[in-house]
Design an enzyme around this catalytic site. Structure first.
Site: not given
Ligand code: RIB
Ligand code: CA
Length: 308
Positions: A233
């Protein structure tokens, strides 16, 4: 490209920092409670900065959201916040504990600075509350968060869901926002074949980082029946700035729901084409060239200094 990264390491935060260290100038890192408690996200950030050879100043920040109770994600990232490998002890302490004012001072002192927000938006919101002028001074805010569906709930993505009040303040701040939501980040999957390219990319870091990806992926595959690995992500929010050619995007109006019984923390993206619609406030990234993106990630790992 100068960036200040606010993060909650976090497996994907770690890879985002590594990519940023090789393809941008990290002028500062701040940490926030999110994937794990602040003490752990801060320790993990110290370790990751060592791994990629960065001496960027590091300031810890909010240990809890603006209003909500702190909730973490050990079910995805493990109790340490970055399980899956034996990590070295950090070589240095954080440089301070007031992330919001470090963000304010750094934005005011650094022309063309981008904020990269990889966790709950608490620190960014506190900085904007104390110094609204930074919304116009900053080049923009590249946010991993939100999307057209959720992960922590059916509608809400973890970073936004953790602190909807903070997220709402940031999205409404008037700052230029680039958003990497789940409908984008789920296109960048660290599947077994890609994990092997990471493992062989660096003699010492490769096996360590591959172990992190295997753990991160196992969490996703235990929880979902349609994943071949974990989405990276946070890396998307860095690549959006360093490699914009990888993406297709659209400008839209986005607000954050803070009151919904079932939708609190949802990013409401207005996709309508109506003449009397809202003004657009967010550049919403829609697609990524995942193969090219992963080659860049592997290049960044390969370029990290050897630590013996
Ligand atoms: O939903 C994904 C996010 O939440 C990313 O930033 C992961 O590191 C968590 O923080
Ligand atoms: Ca994160």
């Amino acid at each position: 490209m100068k960036v200040l990264i606010d993060c909650d390491p976090g497996h994907d935060d770690a890879f985002a920092i590594i990519v940023a260290s090789q393809f941008s100038e990290i002028v500062g890192v701040t940490t926030v409670s999110g994937n794990a408690p602040l003490t752990l996200t801060t320790k993990n950030a110290r370790v990751v900065l060592d791994l990629c050879g960065s001496s960027a100043p590091l300031h810890s920040g909010a240990a809890r959201p603006l209003v909500a109770e702190p909730i973490h994600a050990a079910y995805i990232h493990g109790e340490s916040g970055i399980d899956g490998a034996i990590l070295p002890e950090p070589s240095r302490l954080a440089d301070g504990t007031d992330a919001a004012h470090f963000i304010i001072d750094t934005v005011r002192a650094t022309p063309d600075l981008w904020l990269v927000a990889l966790g709950p938006l608490t620190n960014i919101a506190l900085a904007l509350r104390a110094a609204p002028d930074i919304a116009q001074r900053v080049a923009g805010i590249s946010i991993m968060g939100g999307g057209r569906f959720g992960n922590r709930t059916a509608t809400s993505e973890f970073n936004i869901w953790c602190d909807p009040e903070a997220a709402s303040a940031v999205f409404d701040s008037g700052a230029k926002i680039v958003m990497s939501g789940l409908d984008l980040t789920h296109q960048l999957i660290a599947d077994p074949k890609r994990i092997e390219t990471v493992r062989s990319a660096h003699t010492t870091l490769g096996p360590l980082l591959a172990g992190l990806l295997e753990f991160f992926g196992s969490s996703y595959m235990a929880r979902h029946d349609d994943f071949l690995g974990a989405p990276l992500h946070d890396v998307c929010a860095v690549l959006a700035l360093t490699h914009p050619q990888l993406f297709i995007w659209k400008d839209a109006h986005v607000v954050v729901e803070i009151d919904g019984t079932h939708t609190r923390g949802m990013t409401v993206i207005d996709d309508r084409h109506v003449r009397d619609g809202n003004t657009t406030n967010v550049r919403v990234l829609e697609t990524i060239d995942a193969d090219a993106a992963f080659e860049i990630i592997v290049d960044a790992v390969h370029a990290c200094p050897s630590n013996g």
